[in-house]
Design an enzyme around this catalytic site. Structure first.
Site, mmCIF file in Angstrom:
data_model
loop_
_atom_site.group_PDB
_atom_site.id
_atom_site.type_symbol
_atom_site.label_atom_id
_atom_site.label_comp_id
_atom_site.label_asym_id
_atom_site.label_seq_id
_atom_site.Cartn_x
_atom_site.Cartn_y
_atom_site.Cartn_z
ATOM 1 N N MET A 93 0.263 -1.431 0.397
ATOM 2 C CA MET A 93 0.025 0.015 -0.455
ATOM 3 C C MET A 93 0.728 1.735 -0.043
ATOM 4 O O MET A 93 0.266 1.437 0.762
ATOM 5 C CB MET A 93 -0.950 -0.162 1.198
ATOM 6 C CG MET A 93 -1.926 -0.958 1.265
ATOM 7 S SD MET A 93 -2.879 -1.581 0.218
ATOM 8 C CE MET A 93 -3.889 -1.219 0.171
ATOM 9 N N ASN A 110 1.241 -5.824 -9.966
ATOM 10 C CA ASN A 110 0.566 -5.188 -9.699
ATOM 11 C C ASN A 110 -0.595 -6.248 -9.127
ATOM 12 O O ASN A 110 -1.616 -6.438 -10.324
ATOM 13 C CB ASN A 110 0.261 -3.557 -9.401
ATOM 14 C CG ASN A 110 -0.505 -3.552 -7.942
ATOM 15 O OD1 ASN A 110 -1.107 -3.890 -6.618
ATOM 16 N ND2 ASN A 110 -1.490 -2.403 -8.142
ATOM 17 N N HIS A 112 -4.859 -5.260 -8.280
ATOM 18 C CA HIS A 112 -5.820 -4.564 -7.712
ATOM 19 C C HIS A 112 -6.939 -5.241 -7.749
ATOM 20 O O HIS A 112 -7.787 -5.865 -8.235
ATOM 21 C CB HIS A 112 -5.948 -3.288 -8.663
ATOM 22 C CG HIS A 112 -6.983 -2.162 -7.452
ATOM 23 N ND1 HIS A 112 -6.633 -1.585 -6.877
ATOM 24 C CD2 HIS A 112 -8.339 -1.832 -8.309
ATOM 25 C CE1 HIS A 112 -7.595 -0.691 -6.210
ATOM 26 N NE2 HIS A 112 -8.332 -0.769 -7.081
HETATM 27 C C1 GAR Z 1 -5.667 -7.202 -1.721
HETATM 28 O O1 GAR Z 1 -7.077 -7.620 -1.996
HETATM 29 C C2 GAR Z 1 -5.228 -6.409 -2.805
HETATM 30 O O2 GAR Z 1 -5.599 -6.862 -4.155
HETATM 31 C C3 GAR Z 1 -5.107 -5.175 -2.376
HETATM 32 O O3 GAR Z 1 -5.114 -5.465 -0.766
HETATM 33 C C4 GAR Z 1 -5.279 -6.416 -0.278
HETATM 34 C C5 GAR Z 1 -4.211 -7.533 0.188
HETATM 35 O O4 GAR Z 1 -4.435 -8.594 0.239
HETATM 36 N N1 GAR Z 1 -4.313 -3.823 -2.901
HETATM 37 C C6 GAR Z 1 -4.754 -3.241 -3.041
HETATM 38 O O5 GAR Z 1 -6.164 -3.084 -2.604
HETATM 39 C C7 GAR Z 1 -3.651 -2.082 -3.733
HETATM 40 N N2 GAR Z 1 -4.224 -1.210 -4.560
HETATM 41 P P1 GAR Z 1 -3.099 -9.236 1.328
HETATM 42 O O6 GAR Z 1 -2.589 -8.583 1.808
HETATM 43 O O7 GAR Z 1 -3.886 -10.469 1.852
HETATM 44 O O8 GAR Z 1 -2.502 -9.806 -0.521
#
Ligand code: GAR
Length: 203
Positions: A93, A110, A112
């Protein structure tokens, strides 16, 4: 790439996408090895999970290494020390500076949790619910200088139900994230040709 690909995974939190990538590499579904999991957050739960999986971990704390450019430079230096061929952002993030984007251009992916270009940025699932879309999903894309913007490799859609909450929708999307991120990485190592914004898998 003559030897097996070397993948660095960047996380800020839970790390469930990181786990799905590591497991896919370990099972042979991706022809590459996870060589490092790096976080900007020392307490990230995903770091513990990476250790349990026997993957090297590194921390570059964004509260200690400032400004943003210097933080990115330290991350790049660490990833280069591990000789990574591909960087996977997995719930990382941070907004990236050109220092990072240039170092890994066309070698950084990435994931998203929306069907881009809809709902870039934070809280994509909440944005989707509030907008009232009936179909949501997730996107794996190359990283460029704009947030959640580069050429798309894979997307998956899920229905939005009338009684969905942010957490029920996020769960449904996350299942698809765990499916398509490994597929996209596998596709990367098989060869992806770029034509403007369009990507083509190797025949
Ligand atoms: C996931 O849903 C990913 O797509 C999102 O954060 C989460 C992380 O979960 N990413 C974003 O929003 C980036 N813009 P995780 O740590 O369990 O993989």
């Amino acid at each position: 790439m003559s030897e097996r690909g070397r993948v660095g995974i960047l996380i800020s939190g839970r790390g469930s996408n990181m786990v799905s990538l590591v497991e896919a590499m370990r099972s042979g579904a991706i022809d590459a090895d996870p060589v490092v999991v790096l976080s900007n957050v020392p307490a990230a739960e995903g770091l513990r999970r990476a250790e349990e999986l026997g993957v090297a971990t590194e921390v570059v704390d964004h509260k200690k290494v400032k400004p943003r450019r210097a933080h990115d430079a330290a991350v790049v230096e660490t990833l280069q020390r591990y000789r990574v061929d591909l960087v996977c952002l997995a719930g990382y993030m941070r907004l990236l500076t050109p220092v990072m984007v240039d170092a890994f251009r066309h070698r950084m992916l990435n994931i998203h949790p929306s069907l881009l270009p809809a709902f870039p940025g934070l809280d994509a699932q909440r944005q989707a619910l509030e907008y009232g879309v009936k179909v949501a999903g997730c996107t794996v894309h190359f990283v460029d200088e704009e947030c959640d913007h580069g050429p798309i490799i894979l997307q998956a859609s899920v229905p939005v139900h009338d009684d969905d909450t942010e957490s029920s929708l996020s769960r449904r999307i996350l299942e698809q994230e765990h499916r398509i991120y490994p597929q996209a990485v596998s596709r990367f190592f098989a060869g992806v040709r770029l034509e403007g914004r369009r990507t083509h898998a190797a025949p």
